[in-house]
Design an enzyme around this catalytic site. Structure first.
Site, PDB file in Angstrom:
ATOM      1  N   THR A 347       0.901  -1.214  -0.091  1.00  0.00           N
ATOM      2  CA  THR A 347      -0.087  -0.027  -0.073  1.00  0.00           C
ATOM      3  C   THR A 347       0.868   1.110  -0.010  1.00  0.00           C
ATOM      4  O   THR A 347       2.004   1.227   0.714  1.00  0.00           O
ATOM      5  CB  THR A 347      -1.022   0.015   1.317  1.00  0.00           C
ATOM      6  OG1 THR A 347      -1.804   1.385   1.335  1.00  0.00           O
ATOM      7  CG2 THR A 347      -0.051  -0.041   2.453  1.00  0.00           C
ATOM      8  N   HIS A 399       2.855 -11.781  13.921  1.00  0.00           N
ATOM      9  CA  HIS A 399       3.988 -12.291  14.681  1.00  0.00           C
ATOM     10  C   HIS A 399       3.357 -13.739  15.117  1.00  0.00           C
ATOM     11  O   HIS A 399       4.497 -14.382  15.957  1.00  0.00           O
ATOM     12  CB  HIS A 399       4.196 -11.488  16.089  1.00  0.00           C
ATOM     13  CG  HIS A 399       5.280 -11.289  16.499  1.00  0.00           C
ATOM     14  ND1 HIS A 399       6.631 -12.038  16.137  1.00  0.00           N
ATOM     15  CD2 HIS A 399       5.838 -10.677  17.402  1.00  0.00           C
ATOM     16  CE1 HIS A 399       7.506 -11.887  16.608  1.00  0.00           C
ATOM     17  NE2 HIS A 399       7.259 -11.006  17.600  1.00  0.00           N
TER      18      HIS A 399
END
Length: 428
Positions: A347, A399
């Site tokens: 993006t 994560h």
């Protein structure tokens, strides 16, 4: 007589909203002509005429919820009669359409200016009601001297009227907007009386609702973390300036920064395959291909079309495909297939001036790269302070499967490639 049916939705789409009728009952249509648009939570679908004839009747009004293959209306022979104005153009004062609010008549029994229906198409009538416009004040550039949708939109954007409680001939904007399935942005307010506090309630479009659901779902399920770095864009800018003319002459498209970032990201994904992976239950799915989503802003919300097999695309191929996606996004022509899948996303908030941000991953992907504005600032090179065009970049990642070491090294790889772009083939 032929029925007009809703296109078949994909398995992930259960229903849609009838956004716009491009034809009124009684108007001639040609085979293949777009006569209506339906908004789903992913794309806007076009409904085309299956034969020549006349739009004889409509069974669904703008704003109605529709299902896959549901009948919207009928097309008859050219001699078919035109329905009466009230039947063709919808409810009059005191009536309501599905999900709408009636426009009340004044004390003398006359409809307010914003509710007049003479020669107004459904799309124009909707904008007139939402924006509190007086049809008598609108320009009429249609082929028959009628007011087109473009005329109404231009008038609304120009702020020709004040949408407030003191405008006696106009409905309150909160009431008018309640009937809109995909209301446009509020018109600029002009000549606001002192002390006025105008408001406008605009329902979310289906696409905006879906974006909100997906983003919140990601925040609730993924362990989001973002790592940052900065890139000296001077080598890439110098290279683009040096080869731009040759690149355009050979490929017919300009060389931009996005294609360089897509190429760099692809090479980094090859080195760190877990960044290209996704989570499915308790499993990690490693993808042996590289499908990169490019976030594109549109009037209906953020869409992410997918560049397939980016390891097999040249810089020119990437630039051409991005330009194609941008055009389709602006006109609402992106298909479900073009936005399905993807293993990684990019993006570019720098287009709008963003200096730094923490992008949210596009589930079920596990990472997204955020580009930002290029700003000249002082940096140290070989013990000297110099001015360089610098860009902050961000990598948000899940994560749960990507460790900090891998995320940092992935972003450093992109930094190194962009600061030495000669290693990426230009094909000029």
């Amino acid at each position: 007589m032929a029925e007009i049916k809703v296109p078949v939705f994909s398995e992930s789409v259960s229903e849609g909203t009838l956004l716009t009728w491009h034809k009124q009952p009684g108007e001639a249509v040609k085979r293949g002509e777009v006569i209506a648009e339906i908004e789903t939570d992913k794309v806007v679908l076009e409904v085309t005429a299956q034969q020549d004839g006349v739009l004889q009747s409509v069974t669904k009004q703008e704003g109605d919820t529709v299902l896959s293959e549901e009948v919207l209306g009928t097309i008859g022979e050219a001699a078919a009669s035109t329905p009466a104005p009230d039947q063709a153009l919808g409810p009059v004062a005191g009536e309501t359409s599905a999900g709408g609010t009636a426009v009340q008549a004044d004390s003398q029994g006359q409809q307010p200016a914003a509710a007049r229906r003479e020669d107004l198409s459904p799309a124009v009538r909707k904008i007139v009601a939402e924006q509190g416009l007086d049809p008598a004040q609108l320009p009429a550039t249609g082929p028959k001297g009628n007011i087109t949708k473009a005329d109404a939109v231009a008038a609304a954007q120009g702020g020709l009227t004040y949408q407030g409680p003191q405008s006696a001939a106009q409905p309150v904007s909160q009431q008018a907007a309640a009937s809109s399935p995909s209301a446009p942005a509020p018109a600029p307010v002009s000549q606001v009386p002192p002390g006025a506090r105008p408001e406008q309630r605009v329902p979310m479009t289906r696409i905006r609702q879906r974006i909100a659901e997906r983003l919140k779902e990601v925040q609730n399920t993924a362990a989001l973390l973002t790592t940052f770095n900065e890139i000296n864009m001077k080598p890439a800018m110098d290279l683009r300036k040096k080869y731009q003319d040759q690149f355009v002459a050979k490929h017919g498209v300009k060389l931009g920064f996005m294609s360089l970032f897509v190429r760099a990201a692809t090479e980094a994904l090859k080195q760190f395959p877990v960044v290209n992976a996704s989570v499915e239950g308790k499993d990690i799915i490693y993808h042996g291909y590289y499908d990169i989503g490019i976030a594109v802003a549109s009037d209906r919300g953020l869409v992410v079309p997918i560049l397939r097999d980016t390891d097999q695309l040249s810089l020119a191929d990437i630039e051409k495909k991005i330009a194609e996606f941008a055009g389709k996004a602006r006109s609402g022509k992106l298909t479900l297939e073009e936005m399905s899948g993807g293993t990684f996303s990019i993006t570019n908030g720098g287009t709008f001036g963003s200096l730094m941000s923490t992008p949210i991953i596009n589930a079920p992907q596990s990472a997204i790269l955020g580009m930002h504005n290029i700003v000249e600032r002082p940096v140290a090179e070989q013990g000297q302070v110099v001015i360089r065009p610098m860009m902050y970049v961000a990598l948000s990642y899940d994560h749960r499967i990507i460790d900090g070491k891998e995320a940092v090294q992935f972003l450093v790889t992109i930094k190194n490639l962009l600061e030495d772009p000669a290693r990426m083939l230009l094909e000029v």
